[in-house]
Design a protein around this motif. Structure first.
Motif, short mmCIF file in Angstrom:
data_model
loop_
_atom_site.label_atom_id
_atom_site.label_comp_id
_atom_site.label_asym_id
_atom_site.label_seq_id
_atom_site.Cartn_x
_atom_site.Cartn_y
_atom_site.Cartn_z
N GLY A 1 60.82 124.14 43.05
CA GLY A 1 61.29 125.97 43.74
C GLY A 1 62.00 125.29 44.62
O GLY A 1 62.53 126.67 45.31
N GLU A 2 61.75 124.52 44.76
CA GLU A 2 62.65 124.66 46.78
C GLU A 2 63.96 124.32 46.39
O GLU A 2 64.43 123.29 46.11
CB GLU A 2 62.05 123.52 47.38
CG GLU A 2 60.67 124.08 48.07
CD GLU A 2 60.18 124.44 48.85
OE1 GLU A 2 61.36 125.52 49.38
OE2 GLU A 2 58.98 125.66 48.34
N PHE A 3 64.76 124.79 47.25
CA PHE A 3 66.66 124.94 47.39
C PHE A 3 66.88 124.46 48.48
O PHE A 3 66.97 124.27 50.13
CB PHE A 3 66.55 126.49 47.41
CG PHE A 3 67.08 126.85 45.79
CD1 PHE A 3 67.92 126.77 45.10
CD2 PHE A 3 65.97 127.69 45.79
CE1 PHE A 3 67.41 127.55 43.69
CE2 PHE A 3 66.34 128.36 44.33
CZ PHE A 3 66.66 128.37 43.65
N GLU B 1 69.21 130.70 45.41
CA GLU B 1 69.07 130.62 46.58
C GLU B 1 71.21 130.12 46.36
O GLU B 1 71.23 129.82 45.94
CB GLU B 1 68.73 130.72 47.66
CG GLU B 1 67.13 130.38 47.83
CD GLU B 1 66.36 129.76 48.55
OE1 GLU B 1 66.95 129.22 49.23
OE2 GLU B 1 65.34 130.36 49.01
N PRO B 2 71.83 131.05 47.17
CA PRO B 2 73.29 130.07 47.21
C PRO B 2 73.38 128.75 47.62
O PRO B 2 74.05 128.54 48.59
CB PRO B 2 73.90 131.74 47.94
CG PRO B 2 73.24 131.91 49.19
CD PRO B 2 71.59 131.99 48.50
N LYS C 1 77.09 128.05 43.50
CA LYS C 1 75.39 127.65 44.09
C LYS C 1 74.92 128.15 42.84
O LYS C 1 75.11 128.33 41.51
CB LYS C 1 75.56 129.33 45.42
CG LYS C 1 76.87 128.76 46.03
CD LYS C 1 76.44 127.44 46.76
CE LYS C 1 77.98 127.83 48.00
NZ LYS C 1 77.54 125.99 49.00
N PHE C 2 73.19 128.25 43.34
CA PHE C 2 72.67 128.62 42.20
C PHE C 2 72.30 130.21 41.42
O PHE C 2 71.64 130.79 41.30
CB PHE C 2 71.45 127.95 42.76
CG PHE C 2 71.20 126.58 42.13
CD1 PHE C 2 70.23 126.68 40.63
CD2 PHE C 2 71.07 125.56 42.81
CE1 PHE C 2 70.40 125.10 40.08
CE2 PHE C 2 71.32 124.24 42.54
CZ PHE C 2 70.42 124.53 41.19
N SER C 3 73.28 131.11 42.58
CA SER C 3 73.56 132.56 42.67
C SER C 3 73.40 132.78 41.30
O SER C 3 73.99 133.71 41.31
CB SER C 3 73.25 133.46 44.11
OG SER C 3 74.71 133.01 44.30
N ILE D 1 78.75 126.65 34.54
CA ILE D 1 78.45 125.72 35.24
C ILE D 1 77.67 124.62 35.25
O ILE D 1 77.08 124.31 34.27
CB ILE D 1 77.70 126.75 36.06
CG1 ILE D 1 77.30 125.88 37.69
CG2 ILE D 1 76.03 127.07 35.42
CD1 ILE D 1 76.12 126.78 38.74
N ASP D 2 77.65 123.42 35.67
CA ASP D 2 77.53 121.96 35.49
C ASP D 2 76.44 122.27 36.43
O ASP D 2 76.70 121.23 37.87
CB ASP D 2 79.06 120.64 35.97
CG ASP D 2 78.64 119.73 35.64
OD1 ASP D 2 77.38 119.51 34.98
OD2 ASP D 2 79.17 118.56 36.08
N LEU D 3 75.98 121.95 35.39
CA LEU D 3 74.57 121.47 36.68
C LEU D 3 73.63 120.07 35.76
O LEU D 3 74.13 119.73 34.83
CB LEU D 3 73.52 121.95 36.48
CG LEU D 3 73.66 123.83 36.85
CD1 LEU D 3 72.21 124.97 37.14
CD2 LEU D 3 73.86 123.81 38.28
N ASP D 4 73.38 119.09 36.72
CA ASP D 4 72.87 117.86 36.27
C ASP D 4 71.26 117.76 37.21
O ASP D 4 70.73 117.95 38.57
CB ASP D 4 73.19 116.49 37.26
CG ASP D 4 75.44 116.86 36.94
OD1 ASP D 4 74.89 116.91 36.08
OD2 ASP D 4 75.48 116.57 38.21
N ALA D 5 70.58 117.30 35.83
CA ALA D 5 68.83 117.11 35.70
C ALA D 5 68.96 115.84 36.41
O ALA D 5 69.48 115.09 35.61
CB ALA D 5 68.52 117.04 34.79
#
Length: 414
Positions: A395-397, A371-372, A342-344, A268-272
């Motif tokens: 931790g807010e989605f 959460e998805p 999704k983050f799930s 999964i490609d996540l970006d900070a």
């Protein structure tokens, strides 16, 4: 940069900004081969803002800057030292470590930055020096402190410092003769003579102080803690003051963000990213994989990780707290799923705050419930009126695949 390190300059004209949470007086001294100024004209500061090839400028409410045009520096000058001292009389650098940022004076690009470590009772400081070696101009991180203020630095480098003469104490006039004692008048406002004065009422008893909670961290949302007991693990909505031993942490910190693909899921490609806000919650700038440096180099991004594979932090954002401009009062660290997953589908997402100089982990927040959705606000750093920073686990989605979609919800969360 670290104390004693050096690197060649890639620009003819360089500007050295020195920032801190307090107002500083910044100066530049042109030194000959003997390590001394040739005359007091080689001392450049707010009251004498120009010298041969060196100028001083001050931004309203911002950093003082020493600009060096190396092509215009006379042949007899070997180095220019950049110094700083707190503007308030008698103030020290304890808890207010400054940051020197060296920039290309023509295009504003950052060449280097340096935050001197472990300052305490020093009242003046040599931050960096621009020096000539073998026909090449270089910059060296110094960080040498002085206990006798800017006057001590100036004197060491040969500047004449005149101390104002103390005014002579005026002679006291002769005391007049004592008047003859008058008979005591009858009491008019007090009780009759001989009546003892009433005893003062006892002070009201103060309510007993509540017992200290021995727990290392309060319950979620229940209050703030500091770094006195070492590394802190936060839960959602908990806040930690970046203070240790009563002193604010005003050095460089790195926010490391990491994640792993969930079991049997694809990479999964996540970006900070981090978004900087002013006191009105208006976005000032944001730092992400497409813009690796903002705020004059005060915030720097490590670069993009496309998979989340490998041990340790996947992406990291370094913040030179002492160099963050005063108009920035809040930083929100976010992570987005650029690929739309999704983050799930993510396991072990976390963020951790690390002392960038020692590598020691200060604060950690593990995201235990995902959460998805495609974006999450991990943590925020808020500058307090007293100057220290506080970190709060969020931790807010939200539904946002890029940092652009995080600007509005992050502002609302400040």
């Amino acid at each position: 940069m670290t104390p004693g390190s050096n690197l060649p300059l890639n620009a003819v004209r360089v500007a050295v900004d020195v920032t801190a949470p307090v107002r500083l007086d910044v100066s530049g001294l042109l030194l000959a081969a003997n390590g001394k100024v040739r005359s007091d004209d080689d001392f450049v500061f707010y009251n004498q803002p120009s010298g041969p090839g060196v100028t001083h400028s001050a931004a309203a409410g911002g950093a003082d800057t020493i600009t060096v045009d190396t092509a215009a520096v006379p042949e007899g000058i070997e180095k220019i030292v950049v110094t700083a001292s707190p503007d308030a009389p008698g103030a020290t650098f304890a808890g207010t470590e400054p940051t020197g940022t060296v920039r290309n004076a023509d295009d504003g690009s950052v060449i280097a930055s340096f935050t001197p470590p472990r300052l305490g009772t020093e009242t003046a400081l040599v931050v960096v020096e621009i020096y000539r070696r073998g026909g090449v101009w270089k910059v060296r991180a110094v960080g040498q402190g002085y206990a006798d203020g800017l006057a001590g630095i100036a004197t060491d480098f040969g500047v004449t410092v005149e101390e104002p003469a103390a005014p002579a104490a005026p002679q006291a006039p002769p005391a007049p003769p004592a008047p003859p004692a008058a008979p005591a008048p009858a009491a008019q406002w007090g009780p009759p003579a001989g009546t003892p004065a009433p005893a003062a009422p006892p002070p009201a008893a103060a309510p007993p102080a509540p017992a200290a909670d021995p727990a290392a961290a309060p319950a979620s949302g229940a209050g703030k803690i500091n770094l006195d007991k070492g590394r802190v693990s936060l839960q959602k909505n908990q806040t930690v003051s970046l203070v240790k031993g009563g002193r604010p942490l005003l050095t460089s910190v790195t926010m490391g963000l990491g994640w792993e693909p969930a079991f049997r899921s694809k990479s999964i490609d996540l970006d900070a990213s981090v978004i900087a806000y002013g006191p009105d919650r208006k976005k000032i700038d944001n730092c992400f994989f497409g813009k690796l440096m903002i705020l004059g180099g005060a915030i720097q991004h490590s670069g993009d990780n496309l998979t989340g594979e490998g041990a340790g932090d996947d992406e990291a954002i370094t913040v030179h707290l002492g160099g963050v401009p005063p108009e920035v009062t809040g930083l929100v660290f976010v992570v987005n799923s650029f690929s739309g997953q999704k983050f799930s589908d993510v396991a072990k997402a976390y963020c951790r705050l690390v002392d960038a100089q020692s590598g020691a982990e200060l604060v950690r927040f593990d995201l235990t419930h995902a959460e998805p959705r495609t974006g999450v606000m991990m943590a925020k750093l808020i500058r307090q009126f007293s100057g220290e920073w506080e970190m709060t686990a969020m931790g807010e989605f939200v539904d946002a695949r890029t940092v652009r979609g995080m600007v509005k919800p992050a502002a609302q969360a400040l």
